[in-house]
Scaffold this motif. Structure first.
Motif, PDB file in Angstrom:
ATOM      1  N   ARG A 107      -0.302 -14.688  12.745  1.00  0.00           N
ATOM      2  CA  ARG A 107      -1.109 -15.760  13.502  1.00  0.00           C
ATOM      3  C   ARG A 107       0.026 -17.100  13.410  1.00  0.00           C
ATOM      4  O   ARG A 107       0.916 -16.898  12.810  1.00  0.00           O
ATOM      5  CB  ARG A 107      -2.327 -16.208  12.526  1.00  0.00           C
ATOM      6  N   PRO A 108      -0.366 -18.117  14.315  1.00  0.00           N
ATOM      7  CA  PRO A 108       0.313 -19.190  14.379  1.00  0.00           C
ATOM      8  C   PRO A 108       0.805 -19.906  12.928  1.00  0.00           C
ATOM      9  O   PRO A 108       2.104 -20.573  13.010  1.00  0.00           O
ATOM     10  CB  PRO A 108      -0.164 -20.106  15.223  1.00  0.00           C
ATOM     11  N   TYR A 158      -7.707 -13.461  14.138  1.00  0.00           N
ATOM     12  CA  TYR A 158      -6.580 -12.652  14.552  1.00  0.00           C
ATOM     13  C   TYR A 158      -6.724 -11.096  14.280  1.00  0.00           C
ATOM     14  O   TYR A 158      -5.570 -10.433  14.668  1.00  0.00           O
ATOM     15  CB  TYR A 158      -5.149 -13.208  14.204  1.00  0.00           C
ATOM     16  N   CYS A 186      -2.171 -13.876  19.665  1.00  0.00           N
ATOM     17  CA  CYS A 186      -1.202 -14.966  19.872  1.00  0.00           C
ATOM     18  C   CYS A 186      -0.661 -15.262  21.087  1.00  0.00           C
ATOM     19  O   CYS A 186      -0.410 -16.632  21.518  1.00  0.00           O
ATOM     20  CB  CYS A 186       0.009 -14.778  18.835  1.00  0.00           C
TER      21      CYS A 186
END
Length: 514
Positions: A331-332, A376, A402
């Motif tokens: 994930r970011p 996610y 993403c």
């Protein structure tokens, strides 16, 4: 695999090698034309020497390759043949032949033509190498004695140092447990004072700077908490195993940062480990940024940079698979971007190794209720009690979310003034709330929303090819997806899934031109 496919691959390798040998001959014939040209020719030979080793090795083990593996090798080698044939023809046209029929020097040609032609070839071969390496390193996962015997053949391994065969041999040894004792990853905590780490905004990773001098190397720290319910023995073994594999990771090749080692800490007055810290080398002294922080800035970004970040992330996922691990936390917040100091786009690296595990170790089937993590996760892995064991396709799905997010360049997660995560308006759906993972129907609705968002919004921004890649990721576990669905393929060692990932995701991204 049919014998015809194997023979075709061997034939293509031989053709590439013939072109490569001729390229080296021509390169040596025109040396001395100009210092800058000589420098480019040396680079050309260096790239080819590395490539030729890989090709000879692949030809030697071709009989043991899966059909899908052979097909993608053939596809990439045909591309290489085209590049080599063009440059050989160009260099042939400028080589001077003396009265005895010997090649010596160059004809009267413009220096700029020669320099530009060789420079372009060097760039094309580097780009080809970047595409080829992920397929090459999948050899690590093939469980066959012929691969081991070929790796031990002096013809392939002699004098290669840290070359491609050496790295493959090293990783295979780690996977089999035969070289673990030769690699030391446990670091002295006194040399890495973790009290001096600073938080990276909206990231699970922290930054450690050693000393006040700007020239001192900085490190990135990932922490695996050893809470009361964690099997400390297994956490320790897995962490050491992953650290040893990432210790040989070349950021340019693997898309992963090189691991310096591990620092293990205990609570005051306790004998039990409280945490295991992964120490990663910073690729540059430029300050890193979390991808989440960048998305939340909502600053304009070029499509070229978006594509570059996407390619970096896909490469990272591919090589985690080669290391025989699944990440489980893509994930970011677990992705950092680092400027490289020049005009090219900044690189992106996947970190956040606080939930990883060996790809074939029995999963605990445990989850959590954090919406910013579940966002996610595939529907079958959402919530506190997950439905399916974790496999590589779950990482592919997370990558797809993403890629959708960065393709639209909006953040699906926002943070309030106290840095508490909350659902962002970037999801563009009133039907998707923070409790989307409470029921199977709600979980499926989120996935369907992601797919619809990709098909409706991405084409106008990133184009049809990028959209296709994202949809492939998001539907990789659908029963009607013959590319990745576990029920549609037989894959004992993970090679087939790896090949499909390279073909549909990595090469799909690499074929996009901006």
């Amino acid at each position: 695999m049919s014998a015809e496919l194997g023979l075709a691959l061997v034939g293509t390798v031989e053709l590439c090698l013939r072109f490569g040998i001729r390229l080296v001959e021509l390169s040596r014939s025109i040396r001395g034309a100009h210092d800058e040209v000589d420098g480019l020719l040396l680079r050309l030979e260096s790239i080819w020497n590395r490539t030729s080793v890989q090709l000879r090795f692949m030809s030697s083990v071709s009989a043991k390759l899966e059909e899908d593996y052979v097909k993608i090798q053939q596809r990439l080698l045909e591309k290489l043949t085209g590049t080599l044939s063009v440059v050989v023809a160009k260099l042939d046209s400028v080589v001077k032949v003396n009265a005895e029929g010997q090649e010596s020097g160059t004809r009267a040609v413009k220096y700029a033509f020669l320099k530009n032609s060789i420079s372009r070839t060097v760039q094309e071969l580097r780009e080809w190498q970047n595409e080829y390496d992920p397929t090459w390193f999948l050899v690590v996962l093939i469980h066959d004695s012929l691969v081991d015997a070929t790796l031990e053949n002096p013809q392939h391994s002699k004098g290669l140092g840290s070359g491609p065969v050496s790295i493959v041999s090293h990783l295979r040894g780690l996977l089999k447990g035969s070289t673990d004792d030769n690699i030391h990853v446990n670091l002295d905590g006194k040399d890495f004072d973790l009290r001096n780490t600073t938080a990276l905004k909206y990231a699970s990773t922290r930054v450690l700077s050693r000393g006040g001098d700007a020239s001192e190397r900085s490190f990135l720290i990932d922490t695996l908490s050893c809470s009361s319910y964690v099997d400390v023995g297994k956490a320790k073994r897995d962490s050491e195993s992953l650290a040893k594999r990432l210790k040989v990771a070349n950021p340019e090749t693997f898309g992963l940062l090189r691991c310096q080692g591990l620092v293990k800490s205990k609570a005051v007055g306790a004998n039990r480990l409280s945490a295991i810290h992964f120490v990663f080398r910073m690729p540059t002294q430029s300050p890193p940024t979390s991808l989440r922080a960048e998305l939340l800035q909502e600053a304009p970004v070029s499509l070229t940079r978006v594509l570059h970040i996407a390619q970096c992330l896909a490469k990272s996922v591919s090589f985690i698979h080669v290391c025989d691990f699944v990440h489980k936390n893509i994930r970011p917040e677990t992705i950092i971007t680092v400027p490289d100091g020049n005009t090219s786009p900044s690189d992106a690296y996947l970190l956040g190794f606080d939930g990883f595990r060996s790809a074939y170790y029995q999963t605990t089937m445990e989850g959590d209720l954090a919406f910013e993590r579940n966002l996610y996760r595939h529907p079958s892995r959402q919530g506190a009690n997950v439905q399916e064991p974790y496999i590589m396709q779950h990482d592919i799905y997370a990558l797809g979310v993403c890629l959708l997010e960065i393709g639209l360049w909006v953040s699906f997660v926002a943070y309030d003034d106290e840095d508490t995560p909350q659902m962002s308006g970037g999801l563009e759906s009133d039907a998707v709330g923070q409790n989307f993972f409470r029921t199977p129907e709600m979980r499926l609705k989120l996935k369907e929303h992601f797919v619809a968002l990709a098909r409706e919004r991405l084409p106008s921004r990133m184009g049809d090819k990028y959209t296709t890649v994202v949809v492939h990721c998001l539907t990789c576990l659908d029963l009607d997806n013959s590319n990745f669905s576990e029920g549609a393929i037989t894959d004992e060692d993970g090679v087939v899934v790896g090949v499909r990932f390279i073909e549909k995701i990595l090469l799909g991204l690499n074929e996009i031109s901006m």
